[in-house]
Design a protein around this motif. Sequence first.
Motif, PDB file in Angstrom:
ATOM      1  N   UNK A   1      24.938  16.897 -44.853  1.00  0.00           N
ATOM      2  CA  UNK A   1      24.225  15.748 -44.308  1.00  0.00           C
ATOM      3  C   UNK A   1      25.043  14.466 -44.494  1.00  0.00           C
ATOM      4  N   UNK A   2      25.051  13.624 -43.467  1.00  0.00           N
ATOM      5  CA  UNK A   2      25.766  12.349 -43.526  1.00  0.00           C
ATOM      6  C   UNK A   2      24.950  11.357 -44.342  1.00  0.00           C
ATOM      7  N   UNK A   3      25.611  10.746 -45.330  1.00  0.00           N
ATOM      8  CA  UNK A   3      24.961   9.768 -46.190  1.00  0.00           C
ATOM      9  C   UNK A   3      25.493   8.367 -45.913  1.00  0.00           C
ATOM     10  N   UNK A   4      26.798   8.262 -45.680  1.00  0.00           N
ATOM     11  CA  UNK A   4      27.433   6.960 -45.436  1.00  0.00           C
ATOM     12  C   UNK A   4      26.898   6.348 -44.140  1.00  0.00           C
ATOM     13  N   UNK A   5      26.433   5.094 -44.206  1.00  0.00           N
ATOM     14  CA  UNK A   5      25.828   4.478 -43.024  1.00  0.00           C
ATOM     15  C   UNK A   5      26.877   4.177 -41.963  1.00  0.00           C
ATOM     16  N   UNK A   6      28.161   4.012 -42.362  1.00  0.00           N
ATOM     17  CA  UNK A   6      29.212   3.818 -41.362  1.00  0.00           C
ATOM     18  C   UNK A   6      29.333   5.054 -40.469  1.00  0.00           C
ATOM     19  N   UNK A   7      29.261   6.234 -41.080  1.00  0.00           N
ATOM     20  CA  UNK A   7      29.354   7.466 -40.295  1.00  0.00           C
ATOM     21  C   UNK A   7      28.082   7.727 -39.496  1.00  0.00           C
ATOM     22  N   UNK A   8      26.944   7.238 -39.970  1.00  0.00           N
ATOM     23  CA  UNK A   8      25.697   7.404 -39.207  1.00  0.00           C
ATOM     24  C   UNK A   8      25.707   6.589 -37.915  1.00  0.00           C
TER      25      UNK A   8
ATOM     26  N   UNK B   1      14.966  14.856 -25.873  1.00  0.00           N
ATOM     27  CA  UNK B   1      14.704  15.185 -27.276  1.00  0.00           C
ATOM     28  C   UNK B   1      15.682  16.217 -27.837  1.00  0.00           C
ATOM     29  N   UNK B   2      16.043  17.201 -27.032  1.00  0.00           N
ATOM     30  CA  UNK B   2      16.833  18.317 -27.558  1.00  0.00           C
ATOM     31  C   UNK B   2      18.337  18.177 -27.325  1.00  0.00           C
ATOM     32  N   UNK B   3      18.711  17.430 -26.301  1.00  0.00           N
ATOM     33  CA  UNK B   3      20.127  17.356 -25.966  1.00  0.00           C
ATOM     34  C   UNK B   3      20.722  15.976 -26.245  1.00  0.00           C
ATOM     35  N   UNK B   4      20.075  14.931 -25.759  1.00  0.00           N
ATOM     36  CA  UNK B   4      20.676  13.610 -25.872  1.00  0.00           C
ATOM     37  C   UNK B   4      20.614  13.059 -27.297  1.00  0.00           C
ATOM     38  N   UNK B   5      19.423  13.022 -27.886  1.00  0.00           N
ATOM     39  CA  UNK B   5      19.284  12.410 -29.212  1.00  0.00           C
ATOM     40  C   UNK B   5      20.133  13.093 -30.278  1.00  0.00           C
ATOM     41  N   UNK B   6      20.182  14.427 -30.375  1.00  0.00           N
ATOM     42  CA  UNK B   6      21.039  15.041 -31.393  1.00  0.00           C
ATOM     43  C   UNK B   6      22.521  14.729 -31.218  1.00  0.00           C
ATOM     44  N   UNK B   7      22.961  14.445 -29.984  1.00  0.00           N
ATOM     45  CA  UNK B   7      24.365  14.123 -29.742  1.00  0.00           C
ATOM     46  C   UNK B   7      24.644  12.627 -29.827  1.00  0.00           C
ATOM     47  N   UNK B   8      23.623  11.810 -29.614  1.00  0.00           N
ATOM     48  CA  UNK B   8      23.811  10.362 -29.677  1.00  0.00           C
ATOM     49  C   UNK B   8      23.787   9.857 -31.119  1.00  0.00           C
ATOM     50  N   UNK B   9      23.160  10.585 -32.005  1.00  0.00           N
ATOM     51  CA  UNK B   9      23.089  10.212 -33.427  1.00  0.00           C
ATOM     52  C   UNK B   9      23.750  11.310 -34.266  1.00  0.00           C
ATOM     53  N   UNK B  10      24.794  10.939 -34.999  1.00  0.00           N
ATOM     54  CA  UNK B  10      25.452  11.902 -35.884  1.00  0.00           C
ATOM     55  C   UNK B  10      24.586  12.092 -37.129  1.00  0.00           C
ATOM     56  N   UNK B  11      24.291  13.339 -37.458  1.00  0.00           N
ATOM     57  CA  UNK B  11      23.451  13.641 -38.626  1.00  0.00           C
ATOM     58  C   UNK B  11      24.140  14.548 -39.638  1.00  0.00           C
ATOM     59  N   UNK B  12      25.190  15.270 -39.205  1.00  0.00           N
ATOM     60  CA  UNK B  12      25.894  16.181 -40.098  1.00  0.00           C
ATOM     61  C   UNK B  12      27.399  16.094 -39.873  1.00  0.00           C
ATOM     62  N   UNK B  13      28.153  16.359 -40.968  1.00  0.00           N
ATOM     63  CA  UNK B  13      29.596  16.486 -40.853  1.00  0.00           C
ATOM     64  C   UNK B  13      29.929  17.843 -40.250  1.00  0.00           C
ATOM     65  N   UNK B  14      31.223  18.065 -40.040  1.00  0.00           N
ATOM     66  CA  UNK B  14      31.637  19.332 -39.435  1.00  0.00           C
ATOM     67  C   UNK B  14      31.399  20.528 -40.363  1.00  0.00           C
ATOM     68  N   UNK B  15      31.263  20.269 -41.658  1.00  0.00           N
ATOM     69  CA  UNK B  15      30.972  21.370 -42.588  1.00  0.00           C
ATOM     70  C   UNK B  15      29.472  21.528 -42.842  1.00  0.00           C
TER      71      UNK B  15
END
Length: 467
Positions: free
Chosen positions: A34-41, A17-31
Amino acid sequence: ISIHQVQTIPDYWKWLERQFLPNFYASQYFNSTTIVNWHDRNCISDLDTRRVGVARIRQMRIKEDSCELRGVMKNFINHCRSDYGWISDDTSDYFTRWVTPVGINTSLLEDATTPWVYQNSVQLKNAPYVANIATYKGGGYVALTKRQLCRTRKVVETLKKQDWLDLRTRAVFLEFTVYNPNSNLFGSAVLVAEFTALGRAFTRTEFKVFRLLSYIGAWGVVVVLFEVVYACFTLFFFIQCIKKVKKNKMKYFKDFWSLLEFVLLTFAVTVIAMYAFKHILTNLAFDALFDRESDGFVNFQSVALYDETYGYMMSFVVFLATIQFLKLLQFNQKMNMLGDTIRVATKDLKVFSISFLLYFFTFTATAYLLFGPAMATYNSLIGAAESMFAFALGSFDFESMADTQRILGPIFFFLFIGVVYIGLMSIFLTIIGEAFTRVKEDVTLRTNEYEIVDFMWKRFKALLGLN
């Protein structure tokens, strides 16, 4: 917490829950927006590598009372759960929370694909897996993640609340595939957490990197051109080789270089057939990936394993082709003397090899008994043999040996140095040195093929007026 720090089932849920899922799914850009484009998601957290399908969580379990209680202990213990085995593994179907179906309820689970229903290796299109503790079947109880992070979190939370992992869990496989478009490489990952009968977890990670799309951009035309040239030359020389075999029959295989040529061309033709089949497997995998009726998971592990086997075959072809080039060195005086030296020393080297193997396997068995229980590199006979071979080449871990066996460890280390490094290697160098001296002194033992090259070189320089 990293996966290698997981020791219990609660640790595994925490890591997931804390390590794998946040890294397997991109949710934010480097700044941090929040990611809106589904290609980047569709990327992982590095925003460069993309997920290929969804991830699969596969569990292997054992039956209740998988071992037998003996004697008076039956009066004190009401259950017995063993480690994983192909006989003790559980393949039954259940309802939620591992409720056993009774009577007519069993028909409700025949075609179900819930995480509580067992699926065999044929259904999952999966091969057995060799891990650290045991070898596991290709089947299991499967839970698939979703394409969105929020939905995947709900799946994981539900499984956690319903005790999907419990005391009978013996292994959890997390399998997924990613693709990096910049390098045009696929990566297939298997993250394994094995649980012993005592509840202790041992983790293992395996990543296979491979290329499936060969014809990308302008360079793809060059790749096709070289593949066609390779196939044409291989088939031409293979046909010529078959004609020689028909003409000379079994006499053809008595010559070493002829036998080497036949084996090389056979493997080269096999590589061509494997390359064609690799493209077929790739097309089947992508067809399954783009199938809207599928569950979203495509097992690229089999494709990765096949690509790895194909790489081994290619390397063997290159190895044999390199050996064939040694035939040209027979016209060089220095290299020819080396070949004659090996030929003269063959009889003594045969006797020496028997002694070396006896000593080597003696040390291997001793290392397995001494260090196997505590050192992972010596926990099997094959692993111990590999470690001892690396030891003979100069790669060793003296500190671990000394920590494992404070008295016998250093004794074993210095005894191996004395016997193998000093004793056996001195004998080997003595055999080679004596044979080289004989070849150098006895002109009759040396061949004169290199004189042909000297003659041709002199005539060539005379023709150009360089003398």
